[in-house]
Design a protein around this motif. Structure first.
Motif, mmCIF file in Angstrom:
data_model
loop_
_atom_site.group_PDB
_atom_site.id
_atom_site.type_symbol
_atom_site.label_atom_id
_atom_site.label_comp_id
_atom_site.label_asym_id
_atom_site.label_seq_id
_atom_site.Cartn_x
_atom_site.Cartn_y
_atom_site.Cartn_z
ATOM 1 N N GLY A 1 0.780 -1.034 0.152
ATOM 2 C CA GLY A 1 0.029 0.031 -0.176
ATOM 3 C C GLY A 1 0.760 1.222 0.190
ATOM 4 O O GLY A 1 1.968 1.209 0.357
ATOM 5 N N TYR A 2 0.346 2.212 -0.536
ATOM 6 C CA TYR A 2 1.131 3.730 -0.528
ATOM 7 C C TYR A 2 -0.316 4.726 -0.497
ATOM 8 O O TYR A 2 -1.325 4.476 -1.014
ATOM 9 N N ASP A 3 0.024 5.768 -0.440
ATOM 10 C CA ASP A 3 -1.030 7.122 -0.219
ATOM 11 C C ASP A 3 -0.946 7.686 -1.855
ATOM 12 O O ASP A 3 -0.019 8.289 -2.336
ATOM 13 N N MET A 4 -2.120 7.561 -2.330
ATOM 14 C CA MET A 4 -2.149 8.064 -3.945
ATOM 15 C C MET A 4 -2.034 9.680 -3.910
ATOM 16 O O MET A 4 -1.564 10.152 -4.985
ATOM 17 N N HIS A 5 -2.227 10.238 -2.651
ATOM 18 C CA HIS A 5 -2.068 11.687 -2.673
ATOM 19 C C HIS A 5 -0.475 12.210 -2.869
ATOM 20 O O HIS A 5 -0.527 13.288 -3.428
ATOM 21 N N ARG A 6 0.275 11.255 -2.523
ATOM 22 C CA ARG A 6 1.726 11.691 -2.890
ATOM 23 C C ARG A 6 1.720 11.358 -4.473
ATOM 24 O O ARG A 6 3.097 12.229 -4.914
ATOM 25 N N VAL A 7 1.029 10.735 -5.454
ATOM 26 C CA VAL A 7 1.220 10.684 -6.564
ATOM 27 C C VAL A 7 0.744 12.063 -7.087
ATOM 28 O O VAL A 7 1.220 12.720 -7.900
ATOM 29 N N VAL A 8 -0.571 12.275 -6.708
ATOM 30 C CA VAL A 8 -1.219 13.477 -7.062
ATOM 31 C C VAL A 8 -0.391 14.903 -6.865
ATOM 32 O O VAL A 8 -0.171 15.657 -7.870
ATOM 33 N N GLU A 9 0.174 15.110 -5.681
ATOM 34 C CA GLU A 9 0.830 16.225 -5.565
ATOM 35 C C GLU A 9 1.999 16.458 -6.308
ATOM 36 O O GLU A 9 2.706 17.480 -6.241
ATOM 37 N N ARG A 10 2.629 15.371 -7.115
ATOM 38 C CA ARG A 10 3.848 15.664 -8.050
ATOM 39 C C ARG A 10 3.447 15.675 -9.301
ATOM 40 O O ARG A 10 4.159 15.672 -10.176
ATOM 41 N N VAL A 11 2.091 15.819 -9.447
ATOM 42 C CA VAL A 11 1.353 15.661 -11.035
ATOM 43 C C VAL A 11 0.661 17.159 -11.409
ATOM 44 O O VAL A 11 1.041 17.938 -12.278
ATOM 45 N N VAL A 12 -0.193 17.267 -10.131
ATOM 46 C CA VAL A 12 -0.808 18.757 -10.309
ATOM 47 C C VAL A 12 -0.187 19.906 -9.796
ATOM 48 O O VAL A 12 0.650 19.979 -9.174
ATOM 49 N N ASP A 13 -0.800 21.117 -10.347
ATOM 50 C CA ASP A 13 -0.370 22.626 -9.825
ATOM 51 C C ASP A 13 -0.259 22.406 -8.246
ATOM 52 O O ASP A 13 -1.016 21.745 -7.671
ATOM 53 N N GLY A 14 0.645 23.060 -7.591
ATOM 54 C CA GLY A 14 0.760 23.176 -6.093
ATOM 55 C C GLY A 14 -0.455 23.584 -5.262
ATOM 56 O O GLY A 14 -0.847 24.723 -5.815
ATOM 57 N N GLU A 15 -0.967 22.779 -4.516
ATOM 58 C CA GLU A 15 -1.849 23.227 -3.622
ATOM 59 C C GLU A 15 -3.420 23.372 -4.321
ATOM 60 O O GLU A 15 -4.257 24.026 -3.986
ATOM 61 N N SER A 16 -3.438 22.623 -5.451
ATOM 62 C CA SER A 16 -4.626 22.853 -6.404
ATOM 63 C C SER A 16 -5.535 21.809 -5.996
ATOM 64 O O SER A 16 -6.631 21.728 -6.724
ATOM 65 N N PHE A 17 -4.922 20.585 -5.316
ATOM 66 C CA PHE A 17 -6.096 19.511 -5.313
ATOM 67 C C PHE A 17 -7.207 19.857 -4.439
ATOM 68 O O PHE A 17 -6.960 19.934 -3.290
#
Length: 581
Positions: A346-362
């Motif tokens: 397991g791992y946290d998918m948030h860690r993938v999202v934060e490296r793909v989308v604009d900063g603090e935009s999720f």
């Protein structure tokens, strides 16, 4: 001054000329016609009467009349709301009076304008009893929220506990109809006990009664964003506006949502339950999915809605607003290290999202509901996208009935409002077992696949790691008309994972091996062979997927593709509508 005009001019013509010249030069004018030595007429400069019919000087600096002052006094009285004793109770309940709430949302001046302020005026004006009904308990109009024009309806809880009756119903229906005409979002600030039971004649079952609320909600659905914030216990009829809205915010410590009150529940079922347990924010954020967001207080509710609007267009004919590009919160270079090599870790998918989308935009929606899937808005290179991502940190990222419903509804909303979709796939597929069958896993999965199939916005699927079973279908894999199916080098696409596949295909042969070491070695060989068969390199070689992308380049690759396909149009069969949702 003497003026000579052509022979043959009539006296009326001479008079008109004389008047015009006299006014222009400001002196007496004598008019001679033809060769005449005698003036046909003399026009003297007239004194200008600068008073009106009432003898008031026209250039006097006028102020409000007594009539206007009386009107302003009436408006001020209306804006005091219901009886003072009910206003005093609001502080104990931790919430604002409706007019103060509107100032919080829209600034010191409140709404840009209000409609129906004088509703029921003749029946209560000057009274300070329980029969006082200013604006019939419903404030309706339009306001500007951080630069966005929105239609607004807000209950006044000091008037019969925010209940609605004939005039308030009329105001609410008009607001909905005007939102459809203007193409502007509708904001509902709900603090209502429902229909006013002792005045139900004239609004309950009528063609243009309270039932029309929900008809209009349905017609508005997908045309303009409908956003609801709950400020109190919304029971029975009042509970439908929140669930019909596209996005619903509950406020912790004050909001509740239920089909019937605890007292009614006890009468009908014998169950003794309090309102918080029956329909508080935790119930609807975690279990029913009726709450998209939970605010800590009134100020936080406003902040959440203002942020939400930055990702949405005004209506279905427009695109979402663009923003300035912001670098990711974490470097894309670290993306590959986030994804474990082992498929079952397991791992946290948030860690993938934060490296793909604009900063603090999720901007995540329903974070506590169906937690095996993440849904929310984000930006990639300033462009709004809807993110649908499996969450391996929750039950291995398997898709359960509630997470499937959550994803289906989010995809449907994104498609309605022209928000491109980004799917981040890492799932063993739909969950199996008797409990999920009873919960309708097939029905919920069908809806998720249907929403993905029907969406006409640009879609991109990224196989982050596992893409097993029908999970790759629900996550917009190659068969589901994405603009691209990309994969990271950690990706695998298969009917099922290696362990399950080996057990399904080779169980009898493995059981025939008596030596444990030999059996273990044979299992290892089978797993490695199966892994080679489902590896994304094989899929890319056979052009099942479009590209294997170096993880550090994924953000740039997605940005380029979303830009390229921004104007894509997709045809679907002409029909009345599908039958799935």
């Amino acid at each position: 001054m003497k003026v000579r005009i052509a022979k043959g001019a009539s006296r009326e013509e001479a008079s008109a000329i004389a008047a015009a010249v006299a006014e222009h030069v400001g002196e007496t004018v004598e008019v001679y016609v033809g060769d005449s030595d005698e003036p046909t007429l003399v026009r003297e400069v007239l004194e200008v009467d600068d008073t009106d019919a009432d003898g008031v000087a026209a250039d006097e600096d006028l102020g409000p009349t007594d009539r206007e002052k009386r009107l302003r006094e009436e408006i001020a009285d209306i804006e005091r709301g219901g009886p003072e004793k009910y206003r005093e109770r609001l502080a104990d309940q931790g919430k604002l009076f409706v007019r103060d709430r509107l100032e919080l949302w829209f600034g010191e001046d409140g709404l840009d304008f209000e409609d129906g302020r004088f509703a029921n005026f003749d029946s209560w004006y000057g009274e300070d009893t329980d029969d006082r009904l200013p604006a019939d308990g419903m404030v309706a109009g339009a306001g500007t929220l951080d630069g966005r024009k929105v239609h607004v309806a807000a209950n006044d809880f000091t008037v019969k506990a925010g209940s609605v009756a004939e005039r308030g119903v009329e105001k609410f229906i008009r607001l909905q109809q005007r939102a459809l005409k203007s193409g502007r979002p509708a904001l509902y600030l709900v603090d209502s006990s429902g229909g006013r039971i002792d005045q139900q004649r004239g609004f309950f079952a009528n063609r243009e009664g309270i039932g029309k609320f929900y008809y209009n909600h349905s017609i508005l659905s997908g045309a303009v964003p409908q956003i609801c914030v709950l400020y109190g216990p919304c029971i029975a009829g009042a509970a439908y506006t929140p669930v019909f809205s596209d996005f619903t915010v509950m406020v912790r410590g004050m909001s509740a949502l239920a089909i019937a009150s605890p007292r009614m529940v006890e009468m009908v079922t014998g169950e003794d339950i309090d309102l918080e347990t029956l329909g508080g924010p935790d119930v609807h954020a975690r279990h029913s999915g009726s709450a998209d967001l939970v605010a800590d207080d009134e100020e936080h509710a406003r902040e959440l809605v203002a942020d939400l609007l930055t990702y949405l267009p005004d209506n279905c004919d427009e695109r979402p607003p663009r923003a300035e590009t912001v670098a990711p919160a974490k470097s894309p270079d670290g993306l590959d290290a986030v994804v474990p090599q082992e498929p079952n870790k397991g791992y946290d998918m948030h860690r993938v999202v934060e490296r793909v989308v604009d900063g603090e935009s999720f901007f995540e929606l329903q974070p506590e509901y169906g937690k095996e899937i993440l849904t929310g808005f984000a930006r990639v290179d300033g462009r709004t996208v809807g993110v649908v991502a499996n969450q391996p940190a929750q039950r291995a990222g398997a898709i359960f009935p509630d997470s499937a419903r959550k994803a289906a509804e989010f995809v449907w909303k994104c498609d309605a409002f022209n928000v491109p979709l980004l799917y981040l796939c890492d799932t063993p597929g739909f969950m199996a077992g008797s409990s999920v069958e009873k919960e309708g896993i097939l029905e919920a999965g069908k809806k998720m696949i249907y929403a993905t199939s029907s969406a006409t916005v640009p879609k991109q699927c990224v196989v982050v790691r596992k893409a097993y079973g029908a999970g790759i279908y629900a996550m917009s894999g190659p068969a589901y008309d994405p603009e691209a199916t990309l994969a990271l080098p950690s990706g695998e696409i298969a009917i099922m994972g290696p362990e399950a596949a080996i057990n399904a295909v080779y169980a009898n042969k493995l059981d025939a091996i008596e030596d444990p070491d030999e059996r273990a070695e044979r299992e290892r060989e089978l797993r490695e062979s199966y892994r080679e068969d489902i590896d994304v390199h094989r899929m890319a070689s056979e052009v099942v997927i479009d590209e294997i992308v170096p993880p550090s380049d994924l953000r740039a690759e997605l940005a380029a593709r979303f830009e390229m396909y921004e104007d894509v149009e997709k045809d679907r069969p002409q029909k009345k509508h599908g039958t799935i949702l």
